[in-house]
Design an enzyme around this catalytic site. Sequence first.
Site, PDB file in Angstrom:
ATOM      1  N   HIS A  42       0.833  -1.206   0.000  1.00 25.43           N
ATOM      2  CA  HIS A  42       0.000   0.000   0.000  1.00 25.43           C
ATOM      3  C   HIS A  42       0.866   1.253   0.000  1.00 25.43           C
ATOM      4  O   HIS A  42       0.612   2.194  -0.769  1.00 25.43           O
ATOM      5  CB  HIS A  42      -0.892   0.052   1.247  1.00 25.43           C
ATOM      6  CG  HIS A  42      -1.945  -0.989   1.320  1.00 25.43           C
ATOM      7  ND1 HIS A  42      -2.193  -1.701   2.468  1.00 25.43           N
ATOM      8  CD2 HIS A  42      -2.823  -1.446   0.394  1.00 25.43           C
ATOM      9  CE1 HIS A  42      -3.197  -2.540   2.249  1.00 25.43           C
ATOM     10  NE2 HIS A  42      -3.586  -2.410   0.990  1.00 25.43           N
TER      11      HIS A  42
ATOM     12  N   LYS B 136     -17.369  -5.517   6.074  1.00 27.19           N
ATOM     13  CA  LYS B 136     -16.207  -6.387   6.184  1.00 27.19           C
ATOM     14  C   LYS B 136     -15.952  -6.711   7.650  1.00 27.19           C
ATOM     15  O   LYS B 136     -16.262  -5.935   8.538  1.00 27.19           O
ATOM     16  CB  LYS B 136     -14.970  -5.699   5.602  1.00 27.19           C
ATOM     17  CG  LYS B 136     -14.923  -5.684   4.104  1.00 27.19           C
ATOM     18  CD  LYS B 136     -13.660  -5.052   3.625  1.00 27.19           C
ATOM     19  CE  LYS B 136     -12.784  -6.082   2.969  1.00 27.19           C
ATOM     20  NZ  LYS B 136     -11.567  -5.509   2.409  1.00 27.19           N
TER      21      LYS B 136
ATOM     22  N   ARG C 115      -1.850  -6.349  -8.240  1.00 32.28           N
ATOM     23  CA  ARG C 115      -0.712  -7.232  -7.978  1.00 32.28           C
ATOM     24  C   ARG C 115      -0.514  -8.279  -9.056  1.00 32.28           C
ATOM     25  O   ARG C 115       0.576  -8.819  -9.207  1.00 32.28           O
ATOM     26  CB  ARG C 115      -0.889  -7.939  -6.627  1.00 32.28           C
ATOM     27  CG  ARG C 115      -0.731  -7.021  -5.445  1.00 32.28           C
ATOM     28  CD  ARG C 115      -0.983  -7.746  -4.177  1.00 32.28           C
ATOM     29  NE  ARG C 115      -2.372  -8.214  -4.212  1.00 32.28           N
ATOM     30  CZ  ARG C 115      -2.970  -8.845  -3.235  1.00 32.28           C
ATOM     31  NH1 ARG C 115      -2.319  -9.128  -2.149  1.00 32.28           N
ATOM     32  NH2 ARG C 115      -4.219  -9.210  -3.344  1.00 32.28           N
TER      33      ARG C 115
ATOM     34  N   SER D  97      -2.993  -7.623   2.782  1.00 33.05           N
ATOM     35  CA  SER D  97      -3.491  -7.417   4.141  1.00 33.05           C
ATOM     36  C   SER D  97      -3.876  -8.752   4.779  1.00 33.05           C
ATOM     37  O   SER D  97      -3.678  -8.951   5.975  1.00 33.05           O
ATOM     38  CB  SER D  97      -4.687  -6.465   4.135  1.00 33.05           C
ATOM     39  OG  SER D  97      -4.265  -5.161   3.817  1.00 33.05           O
TER      40      SER D  97
END
Length: 164
Positions: free
Chosen positions: A21, A45, A94, A132
């Site tokens: 990040h 979430k 990614r 994460s």
Amino acid sequence: MKRNKTTAVVTGSFDPVTSGHVDLITRASRLFDVVWVAVSANAEKNNLFTAAERTELVRLAVADLPNVRVGLCEGLVSDFLHDKKADVLVRGARCATDFDYEYDLANIMRRFDPDFETVILPTDPTLSAISSTYVRELIRYGAPLGDAVPAAAAEQLLAYWRNK
């Protein structure tokens, strides 16, 4: 010809902020005059850290970037972009799967609100395995975080976790 300042927004849940990040935010800070990091308050979430904790961790991680600001995004990303008078939404990818997902989101955003452009930046290959989810697993099992998280936020991140 005088150029207007360009403001960009980098969005995410940052649960927690990772070195990937920070790399994305740093690169965006070189491309745009002002960069806002919008920490999603998404209650849907199952976040490991509260919105306030995630916002503070991001602030610590980007404190050395003078043109970067951090804020909590409690609604639609387009509302945050309008509020900050931003021109660009910056997203990271990614891998090819991430790119496809971000490409679809960019097209949805363009249809939903054509005032903004979306820029997708590829992840630094040395950071592509860091997510994460990976960092949350390291934290849960007390494993060393190494370079997966920015040093500026690592101590506070572990302190938050110890106090839970």
